[in-house]
Scaffold this motif. Sequence first.
Motif, PDB file in Angstrom:
ATOM      1  N   THR A  40       0.833  -1.207   0.000  1.00  0.00           N
ATOM      2  CA  THR A  40       0.000   0.000   0.000  1.00  0.00           C
ATOM      3  C   THR A  40       0.869   1.258   0.000  1.00  0.00           C
ATOM      4  OG1 THR A  40      -0.274  -0.159   2.393  1.00  0.00           O
ATOM      5  CG2 THR A  40      -2.048  -1.037   1.038  1.00  0.00           C
ATOM      6  N   PHE A  41       1.995   1.218   0.710  1.00  0.00           N
ATOM      7  CA  PHE A  41       2.918   2.356   0.666  1.00  0.00           C
ATOM      8  C   PHE A  41       3.435   2.572  -0.757  1.00  0.00           C
ATOM      9  CE2 PHE A  41       7.377   3.675   0.501  1.00  0.00           C
ATOM     10  CZ  PHE A  41       7.249   4.976   0.965  1.00  0.00           C
ATOM     11  N   LEU A  45       2.890   5.913  -2.958  1.00  0.00           N
ATOM     12  CA  LEU A  45       4.030   6.652  -3.512  1.00  0.00           C
ATOM     13  C   LEU A  45       3.921   6.761  -5.025  1.00  0.00           C
ATOM     14  CD1 LEU A  45       6.770   8.061  -3.159  1.00  0.00           C
ATOM     15  CD2 LEU A  45       7.842   5.802  -3.280  1.00  0.00           C
ATOM     16  N   PHE A  46       3.492   5.683  -5.682  1.00  0.00           N
ATOM     17  CA  PHE A  46       3.334   5.716  -7.135  1.00  0.00           C
ATOM     18  C   PHE A  46       2.296   6.765  -7.538  1.00  0.00           C
ATOM     19  CE2 PHE A  46       1.710   4.410 -11.248  1.00  0.00           C
ATOM     20  CZ  PHE A  46       2.866   4.089 -11.932  1.00  0.00           C
ATOM     21  N   LEU A  71      11.104   3.686  -7.718  1.00  0.00           N
ATOM     22  CA  LEU A  71      11.158   3.105  -6.373  1.00  0.00           C
ATOM     23  C   LEU A  71       9.828   2.440  -6.029  1.00  0.00           C
ATOM     24  CD1 LEU A  71      12.996   5.926  -4.372  1.00  0.00           C
ATOM     25  CD2 LEU A  71      13.946   3.775  -5.179  1.00  0.00           C
ATOM     26  N   SER A  72       8.754   3.129  -6.339  1.00  0.00           N
ATOM     27  CA  SER A  72       7.434   2.575  -6.024  1.00  0.00           C
ATOM     28  C   SER A  72       7.110   1.373  -6.905  1.00  0.00           C
ATOM     29  CB  SER A  72       6.358   3.649  -6.145  1.00  0.00           C
ATOM     30  OG  SER A  72       6.272   4.130  -7.462  1.00  0.00           O
ATOM     31  N   ALA A  73       7.551   1.385  -8.145  1.00  0.00           N
ATOM     32  CA  ALA A  73       7.322   0.225  -9.020  1.00  0.00           C
ATOM     33  C   ALA A  73       8.099  -0.991  -8.539  1.00  0.00           C
ATOM     34  CB  ALA A  73       7.705   0.578 -10.462  1.00  0.00           C
ATOM     35  N   GLY A 130      -3.629   9.647 -15.717  1.00  0.00           N
ATOM     36  CA  GLY A 130      -4.243   8.320 -15.791  1.00  0.00           C
ATOM     37  C   GLY A 130      -3.561   7.330 -14.853  1.00  0.00           C
ATOM     38  N   PHE A 131      -2.234   7.392 -14.771  1.00  0.00           N
ATOM     39  CA  PHE A 131      -1.496   6.530 -13.841  1.00  0.00           C
ATOM     40  C   PHE A 131      -1.925   6.802 -12.398  1.00  0.00           C
ATOM     41  CE2 PHE A 131       2.483   6.127 -16.752  1.00  0.00           C
ATOM     42  CZ  PHE A 131       1.866   5.126 -17.474  1.00  0.00           C
ATOM     43  N   ALA A 132      -2.082   8.085 -12.066  1.00  0.00           N
ATOM     44  CA  ALA A 132      -2.478   8.445 -10.706  1.00  0.00           C
ATOM     45  C   ALA A 132      -3.866   7.892 -10.386  1.00  0.00           C
ATOM     46  CB  ALA A 132      -2.448   9.958 -10.528  1.00  0.00           C
TER      47      ALA A 132
END
Length: 170
Positions: A40-41, A45-46, A71-73, A130-132
């Motif tokens: 979830t973190f 972050l992503f 980093l998030s990926a 869109g990613f967000a």
Amino acid sequence: FQIAPGHRGMIVTTYSFAAAIFALVIGPVSDRLGRKKVLTFGLLLFGVAAVLTFYISSFNSLLIVRMLTGLSAGTSSTCSLSYAADHYAYSERGRAMGVLSMAYFAAFVFGVPAGAFAAARFGWQSVFAGFALAAGAVFILVLTLLPADTARSVSPYSLNSLASHFFKPD
């Protein structure tokens, strides 16, 4: 940003390098804290990094935010595969991990052309909006649908133990 073509590759390299390095580091962290918390973190972050990318106004800022996205990926990919390994019976684990791995390749086959279309039609920032939105949706699904997990008792983690892992014959 009016940058030289050679510098454009830095956008992908920064993301990929950060994802690769963090994928190695985050596994032991998720062992200690629990996969769902770390996953979830990573999704949060992503989403934040994607929103920030939407507002970027300089190339250097773009590189920094793409590093955060990487980093998030790395976090999401490592934790999702580890979560599947933890929560599926051995006889079903290969299929579960295969579906997750398939999604990475499907992103290249379907996502890249869709992103190129959206960028050409609505501007490159729209892709990150869109990613967000997608990260927010997956974040909600993870919070509501994935069962809780617990931290595991693990052996001490060090750079030496990580390095020795790559030299094991098995």
